[in-house]
Design a protein around this motif. Structure first.
Motif, PDB file in Angstrom:
ATOM      1  N   GLU A  79       0.834  -1.208   0.000  1.00 22.88           N
ATOM      2  CA  GLU A  79       0.000   0.000   0.000  1.00 22.88           C
ATOM      3  C   GLU A  79       0.870   1.259   0.000  1.00 22.88           C
ATOM      4  OE1 GLU A  79      -3.554   1.237  -0.830  1.00 22.88           O
ATOM      5  OE2 GLU A  79      -3.219  -0.873  -0.405  1.00 22.88           O
ATOM      6  N   PHE A  80       1.995   1.234   0.695  1.00 22.40           N
ATOM      7  CA  PHE A  80       2.914   2.368   0.720  1.00 22.40           C
ATOM      8  C   PHE A  80       3.610   2.543  -0.627  1.00 22.40           C
ATOM      9  CE2 PHE A  80       2.558   1.009   5.122  1.00 22.40           C
ATOM     10  CZ  PHE A  80       2.350   2.215   5.786  1.00 22.40           C
ATOM     11  N   ASP A 122       1.995   4.819  -3.476  1.00 23.45           N
ATOM     12  CA  ASP A 122       1.889   6.275  -3.383  1.00 23.45           C
ATOM     13  C   ASP A 122       3.163   6.838  -2.764  1.00 23.45           C
ATOM     14  OD1 ASP A 122       1.333   8.905  -2.173  1.00 23.45           O
ATOM     15  OD2 ASP A 122      -0.757   8.516  -2.719  1.00 23.45           O
ATOM     16  N   GLN A 123       3.905   7.619  -3.535  1.00 25.51           N
ATOM     17  CA  GLN A 123       5.190   8.145  -3.075  1.00 25.51           C
ATOM     18  C   GLN A 123       5.048   8.983  -1.807  1.00 25.51           C
ATOM     19  OE1 GLN A 123       7.662   9.911  -6.059  1.00 25.51           O
ATOM     20  NE2 GLN A 123       9.038  10.833  -4.573  1.00 25.51           N
ATOM     21  N   ASP A 124       4.004   9.783  -1.699  1.00 22.74           N
ATOM     22  CA  ASP A 124       3.827  10.609  -0.507  1.00 22.74           C
ATOM     23  C   ASP A 124       3.651   9.756   0.746  1.00 22.74           C
ATOM     24  OD1 ASP A 124       4.047  12.986  -1.960  1.00 22.74           O
ATOM     25  OD2 ASP A 124       1.880  13.128  -2.286  1.00 22.74           O
ATOM     26  N   ILE A 125       2.860   8.696   0.618  1.00 21.62           N
ATOM     27  CA  ILE A 125       2.644   7.803   1.756  1.00 21.62           C
ATOM     28  C   ILE A 125       3.940   7.057   2.101  1.00 21.62           C
ATOM     29  CG2 ILE A 125       1.370   5.770   2.561  1.00 21.62           C
ATOM     30  CD1 ILE A 125      -0.984   6.746   0.865  1.00 21.62           C
ATOM     31  N   LEU A 126       4.691   6.656   1.077  1.00 22.60           N
ATOM     32  CA  LEU A 126       5.968   5.989   1.301  1.00 22.60           C
ATOM     33  C   LEU A 126       6.923   6.914   2.044  1.00 22.60           C
ATOM     34  CD1 LEU A 126       7.732   3.478   0.842  1.00 22.60           C
ATOM     35  CD2 LEU A 126       8.443   4.498  -1.332  1.00 22.60           C
ATOM     36  N   GLU A 127       6.999   8.172   1.636  1.00 27.52           N
ATOM     37  CA  GLU A 127       7.884   9.116   2.305  1.00 27.52           C
ATOM     38  C   GLU A 127       7.441   9.394   3.737  1.00 27.52           C
ATOM     39  OE1 GLU A 127       8.208  12.359  -0.495  1.00 27.52           O
ATOM     40  OE2 GLU A 127       9.507  11.163  -1.798  1.00 27.52           O
ATOM     41  N   GLN A 128       6.149   9.355   3.994  1.00 26.38           N
ATOM     42  CA  GLN A 128       5.662   9.495   5.373  1.00 26.38           C
ATOM     43  C   GLN A 128       6.125   8.319   6.223  1.00 26.38           C
ATOM     44  OE1 GLN A 128       1.397  10.047   5.260  1.00 26.38           O
ATOM     45  NE2 GLN A 128       1.577  11.928   4.042  1.00 26.38           N
ATOM     46  N   LEU A 129       6.130   7.130   5.628  1.00 33.58           N
ATOM     47  CA  LEU A 129       6.631   5.949   6.332  1.00 33.58           C
ATOM     48  C   LEU A 129       8.117   6.115   6.649  1.00 33.58           C
ATOM     49  CD1 LEU A 129       6.267   3.063   7.423  1.00 33.58           C
ATOM     50  CD2 LEU A 129       6.784   2.245   5.106  1.00 33.58           C
ATOM     51  N   LYS A 151       8.359   8.371   9.578  1.00 30.12           N
ATOM     52  CA  LYS A 151       7.901   7.676  10.786  1.00 30.12           C
ATOM     53  C   LYS A 151       8.975   6.726  11.305  1.00 30.12           C
ATOM     54  CE  LYS A 151       4.439   4.435  12.405  1.00 30.12           C
ATOM     55  NZ  LYS A 151       3.527   3.403  11.989  1.00 30.12           N
TER      56      LYS A 151
END
Length: 109
Positions: free
Chosen positions: A8-9, A12-19, A22
């Motif tokens: 799932e991460f 989407d690059q934005d979600i991956l970068e949020q991970l 984190k």
């Protein structure tokens, strides 16, 4: 986290970068690698590890735990987008995508 959870991460690059944030990963690293603990197996736990910590090796140990690199995260993201993006992606669930990504690494990469 397992590879299926990471898919799932990877969509989407934005979600991956949020991970990455984190997990307190250095986004200035040469690459952040998806590494599997102990073996390339769908049930293996994964770690996201900066390239500089791997010594440039596909197999390595950190804190006496063996790891095998699957792919750099952004490369895996490109594979997921290329092969499973758009309408094609709707035909595959995250487990199927994870299995195919792992199969690609084992047989072709």
């Amino acid at each position: 986290m397992k590879l299926v959870d990471l898919i799932e991460f990877l969509k989407d690059q934005d979600i991956l970068e949020q991970l990455f944030e984190k997990e307190n990963l250095n986004t200035d690293s040469g690459a952040i690698n998806i590494c599997m603990k102990r073996a390339l197996d769908i049930e293996s736990d994964i770690g996201l590890i900066e390239m500089e910590k791997t010594g440039g090796n596909l197999s390595f140990e950190i804190n006496d735990i063996p790891y095998v690199e699957l792919f750099p995260a952004y490369h895996a993201m490109e594979i997921v987008e290329s092969y499973f993006g758009g309408n094609i992606g709707s035909r595959y669930n995250n487990l199927e995508i994870a299995k195919r990504l792992l199969e690609y690494r084992i047989k072709d990469a």
